[in-house]
Design a protein around this motif. Structure first.
Motif, short mmCIF file in Angstrom:
data_model
loop_
_atom_site.label_atom_id
_atom_site.label_comp_id
_atom_site.label_asym_id
_atom_site.label_seq_id
_atom_site.Cartn_x
_atom_site.Cartn_y
_atom_site.Cartn_z
N TYR A 85 0.83 -1.20 0.00
CA TYR A 85 0.00 0.00 0.00
C TYR A 85 0.87 1.26 0.00
N TYR B 201 -3.68 9.95 1.04
CA TYR B 201 -4.01 8.68 1.66
C TYR B 201 -4.82 9.00 2.91
N ALA C 152 -5.60 8.31 6.88
CA ALA C 152 -5.21 7.76 8.19
C ALA C 152 -6.47 7.74 9.06
N GLY D 233 -4.10 3.86 11.80
CA GLY D 233 -3.62 3.07 10.67
C GLY D 233 -4.12 3.68 9.38
N ASN D 234 -3.70 3.13 8.28
CA ASN D 234 -4.15 3.58 6.97
C ASN D 234 -5.45 2.88 6.61
N LEU E 109 -7.49 1.40 3.63
CA LEU E 109 -7.28 0.95 2.27
C LEU E 109 -8.44 1.36 1.37
N GLU F 130 -0.15 -6.35 6.08
CA GLU F 130 0.70 -6.23 4.89
C GLU F 130 2.11 -6.68 5.28
N HIS G 41 -3.12 -2.35 8.36
CA HIS G 41 -3.95 -1.36 7.70
C HIS G 41 -5.40 -1.73 8.04
N TRP G 42 -6.34 -0.88 7.62
CA TRP G 42 -7.75 -1.12 7.89
C TRP G 42 -8.55 -1.06 6.60
N ARG G 43 -9.59 -1.87 6.52
CA ARG G 43 -10.47 -1.93 5.35
C ARG G 43 -11.91 -1.87 5.84
#
Length: 144
Positions: free
Chosen positions: A3, A89, A91, A106-107, A109, A127, A140-142
């Motif tokens: 990512y 991006y 956060a 976290g990021n 996605l 990741e 990361h987070w989705r």
């Protein structure tokens, strides 16, 4: 596929090793959070003593990689040279219900211009960077 672009500093537990259980957990796709055995309080980020009772009797426990978006920031300006041309991006600040709603960053996605629902449910995505030296994994987070 990564990512984030190559060239960012490799995260580590630091010289004191305080967050080693967290980073070891990410490599095994486990989300590890500190827990005080004295007062049963969850805490993040890692500390040598409990934020609530000042006990040194802490532990690391696995929690479900499910959370709720508490807040977010769409980042447009690179904070590191490796991020030049990579933005925007997102956060996110995620609350973890399985750990008394401690919050971690976290990021998020997906499309960097997507709508981000406060209170939206997210799940952890690990990741792996197995070829890095030393190897590491990011959380990361989705949106679910």
């Amino acid at each position: 596929m990564s990512y984030l672009p190559e060239g960012l500093p490799i995260p580590s537990a630091g010289a004191d090793g305080l967050s080693t259980p967290y980073w070891e957990g990410t490599r095994r796709e486990k989300l590890m959070i500190q827990f005080c055995r004295g007062c049963k309080h969850w805490q993040w980020g890692p500390e040598w003593i409990c934020h609530r009772c000042n006990s040194f009797d802490r532990d690391w426990r696995e929690v479900a990689g499910k959370g709720v978006i508490y807040s977010y920031q769409r980042v447009w300006h690179p904070v590191h040279p490796a991020l030049n041309g990579h933005g925007p991006y997102i956060a996110v600040l995620v609350e973890l219900p399985a750990a008394d709603n401690v919050r971690m960053i976290g990021n998020l996605l997906g499309d960097p211009k997507q709508d981000v629902p406060i209170g939206g449910t997210v799940e952890a995505v690990f990741e792996h960077h197995a070829s890095a030296s030393p190897p590491y994994s990011l959380v990361h987070w989705r949106l679910v």
